[in-house]
Design a protein around this motif. Structure first.
Motif, PDB file in Angstrom:
ATOM      1  N   ALA A  10       0.812  -1.216   0.000  1.00  0.00           N
ATOM      2  CA  ALA A  10       0.000   0.000   0.000  1.00  0.00           C
ATOM      3  C   ALA A  10       0.851   1.273   0.000  1.00  0.00           C
ATOM      4  O   ALA A  10       0.641   2.155  -0.851  1.00  0.00           O
ATOM      5  CB  ALA A  10      -0.968  -0.011   1.186  1.00  0.00           C
ATOM      6  N   PRO A  11       1.813   1.447   0.916  1.00  0.00           N
ATOM      7  CA  PRO A  11       2.638   2.673   0.844  1.00  0.00           C
ATOM      8  C   PRO A  11       3.509   2.742  -0.412  1.00  0.00           C
ATOM      9  O   PRO A  11       3.786   3.840  -0.897  1.00  0.00           O
ATOM     10  CB  PRO A  11       3.498   2.603   2.109  1.00  0.00           C
ATOM     11  CG  PRO A  11       3.448   1.194   2.552  1.00  0.00           C
ATOM     12  CD  PRO A  11       2.131   0.650   2.113  1.00  0.00           C
ATOM     13  N   ILE A  12       3.920   1.585  -0.954  1.00  0.00           N
ATOM     14  CA  ILE A  12       4.695   1.601  -2.195  1.00  0.00           C
ATOM     15  C   ILE A  12       3.846   2.130  -3.345  1.00  0.00           C
ATOM     16  O   ILE A  12       4.307   2.933  -4.170  1.00  0.00           O
ATOM     17  CB  ILE A  12       5.229   0.189  -2.510  1.00  0.00           C
ATOM     18  CG1 ILE A  12       6.288  -0.218  -1.481  1.00  0.00           C
ATOM     19  CG2 ILE A  12       5.825   0.134  -3.919  1.00  0.00           C
ATOM     20  CD1 ILE A  12       6.812  -1.628  -1.677  1.00  0.00           C
ATOM     21  N   ASP A  53      -7.501   1.056   4.934  1.00  0.00           N
ATOM     22  CA  ASP A  53      -8.191   2.246   5.432  1.00  0.00           C
ATOM     23  C   ASP A  53      -7.224   3.222   6.091  1.00  0.00           C
ATOM     24  O   ASP A  53      -7.380   4.438   5.984  1.00  0.00           O
ATOM     25  CB  ASP A  53      -9.276   1.843   6.430  1.00  0.00           C
ATOM     26  CG  ASP A  53     -10.452   1.166   5.749  1.00  0.00           C
ATOM     27  OD1 ASP A  53     -10.663   1.438   4.561  1.00  0.00           O
ATOM     28  OD2 ASP A  53     -11.134   0.362   6.399  1.00  0.00           O
ATOM     29  N   ILE A  54      -6.214   2.694   6.778  1.00  0.00           N
ATOM     30  CA  ILE A  54      -5.261   3.567   7.460  1.00  0.00           C
ATOM     31  C   ILE A  54      -4.362   4.279   6.455  1.00  0.00           C
ATOM     32  O   ILE A  54      -4.145   5.489   6.527  1.00  0.00           O
ATOM     33  CB  ILE A  54      -4.425   2.760   8.472  1.00  0.00           C
ATOM     34  CG1 ILE A  54      -5.323   2.288   9.627  1.00  0.00           C
ATOM     35  CG2 ILE A  54      -3.262   3.596   9.009  1.00  0.00           C
ATOM     36  CD1 ILE A  54      -4.620   1.394  10.608  1.00  0.00           C
ATOM     37  N   PHE A  55      -3.833   3.540   5.483  1.00  0.00           N
ATOM     38  CA  PHE A  55      -2.885   4.120   4.542  1.00  0.00           C
ATOM     39  C   PHE A  55      -3.569   5.004   3.511  1.00  0.00           C
ATOM     40  O   PHE A  55      -2.991   6.000   3.063  1.00  0.00           O
ATOM     41  CB  PHE A  55      -2.104   3.014   3.821  1.00  0.00           C
ATOM     42  CG  PHE A  55      -0.930   2.506   4.604  1.00  0.00           C
ATOM     43  CD1 PHE A  55       0.200   3.282   4.791  1.00  0.00           C
ATOM     44  CD2 PHE A  55      -0.957   1.248   5.168  1.00  0.00           C
ATOM     45  CE1 PHE A  55       1.271   2.822   5.518  1.00  0.00           C
ATOM     46  CE2 PHE A  55       0.111   0.768   5.898  1.00  0.00           C
ATOM     47  CZ  PHE A  55       1.236   1.558   6.073  1.00  0.00           C
ATOM     48  N   THR A  95      -9.795   5.487   3.178  1.00  0.00           N
ATOM     49  CA  THR A  95     -10.981   5.217   2.380  1.00  0.00           C
ATOM     50  C   THR A  95     -12.278   5.420   3.156  1.00  0.00           C
ATOM     51  O   THR A  95     -13.340   5.589   2.557  1.00  0.00           O
ATOM     52  CB  THR A  95     -10.936   3.771   1.855  1.00  0.00           C
ATOM     53  OG1 THR A  95     -10.820   2.871   2.965  1.00  0.00           O
ATOM     54  CG2 THR A  95      -9.755   3.572   0.924  1.00  0.00           C
ATOM     55  N   GLY A  96     -12.200   5.364   4.487  1.00  0.00           N
ATOM     56  CA  GLY A  96     -13.413   5.520   5.286  1.00  0.00           C
ATOM     57  C   GLY A  96     -14.165   4.233   5.506  1.00  0.00           C
ATOM     58  O   GLY A  96     -15.367   4.273   5.828  1.00  0.00           O
ATOM     59  N   GLY A  97     -13.503   3.082   5.359  1.00  0.00           N
ATOM     60  CA  GLY A  97     -14.158   1.799   5.581  1.00  0.00           C
ATOM     61  C   GLY A  97     -14.231   1.439   7.049  1.00  0.00           C
ATOM     62  O   GLY A  97     -13.807   2.192   7.934  1.00  0.00           O
TER      63      GLY A  97
END
Length: 307
Positions: free
Chosen positions: A148-150, A252-254, A257-259
């Motif tokens: 995700a961060p990549i 959701d953290i990275f 998205t608000g899930g």
């Protein structure tokens, strides 16, 4: 087939009931409370708040009221931290987001994973097989909290092609990176399982008989090999789908998205036990439900399972 489905449902219903009861007991046994803070509330204020939420009642009455509300009305009660909102409202806000990109992640993982696995098995020990295995191993080595961060770094900061966060009503440019980050490792597992199963099926006697009769390879694969190949894959798909839903915490953290993953983390920090229990029960019900669906599909494909 109907009796098989009835037996599975008869097992699933008490399992869900036990899940609800144990979730409540574990939350009740956890130290602290939703209204504890660094600055303690006056006893009178704390007593009024506990009376409002029914926390002053005996334990057996609390658990009976909670289980009755969940089972009969699917009502998880009010949130302790989100004022004037119930747990159902919180789930209704976050779960559609998680379900949207979780569903598309599931679709991508199944289509790409099965295709890679079948191609690798058919072209065994060729460059296509080595490429598919290499892609699968590389994808499985990158869990979503690494990928995700990549993706944000490459596609947002370097290339500027996609937004690095947000949801914007589920527009496609906001869905692409969550789907890639969430589906990649599951796609690799599906490809590996499909390849192993297809290699075993292709060496079976009934496949050799079909080939000896002069059937085209495409027909042998689609009509005879693919169906038994999918048996171990299907058994993996139920937990995989639920895993994509629970894996949304990292996404959701990275990517903001608000899930429900973000609500779950915030509720754990704020000791909002009602939201934690609601999301936990929701995930447990999804797990049991999709395992039930997998059992039914398994029995439909392989009649021996029904007996």
């Amino acid at each position: 087939m109907l009796s098989f489905i009835t037996r599975r449902i008869a097992v699933a219903i008490p399992t869900i009931l036990i899940l609800v009861i144990f979730s409540f007991i574990l939350m009740y046994s956890a130290p602290g409370g939703p209204f504890n803070s660094e600055r303690p509330l006056p006893p009178e204020v704390l007593a009024n708040i506990e009376a409002k939420y029914g926390l002053d009642q005996p334990f057996w009455r609390q658990i009976v009221n909670y289980v009755w509300g969940v089972v009969t009305q699917f009502d998880f009660g009010p949130s302790f931290q989100y004022k004037d909102r119930s747990v159902n409202d919180v789930i209704a806000q976050g779960f559609p987001v998680t379900l949207t990109y979780g569903f598309w992640s599931f679709v991508v993982a199944v289509i790409v994973g099965v295709s890679l696995g079948v191609a690798a098995a058919i072209r065994h020990n060729t460059w296509l097989d080595y490429l598919a295995v290499g892609v699968s191993v590389g994808a499985q080595a990158l869990p979503n909290f690494v990928l995700a961060p990549i993706l944000v770094l490459v596609f947002t900061l370097w290339l500027g092609w996609l937004p690095g966060g947000g949801w914007a009503g589920g527009q496609w440019q906001y869905v692409i990176m969550p789907v890639i980050a969430l589906s990649t490792s599951y796609m690799a597992s599906i490809a590996r399982i499909t390849r192993s199963s297809m290699l075993e099926v292709m060496n079976s006697n009934f496949i050799r008989t079909a080939q000896a009769k002069g059937l085209p390879m495409r027909r042998v694969i689609w009509r005879h090999a693919l169906k038994p190949t999918m048996l171990p894959v299907i058994s993996y798909l139920g937990p995989a789908f639920v895993g994509m839903i629970t894996g949304s915490v990292v996404i959701d953290i990275f990517m903001s998205t608000g899930g429900i993953g973000q609500f779950f983390v915030n509720s754990a920090f704020n000791r909002d036990y009602a939201v934690i229990m609601g999301i936990t029960i929701l995930v447990g019900v999804l797990t049991i439900t999709f395992n039930l669906v997998v059992d039914i599909l398994y029995a439909w494909i392989d009649p021996k399972i029904r007996y």
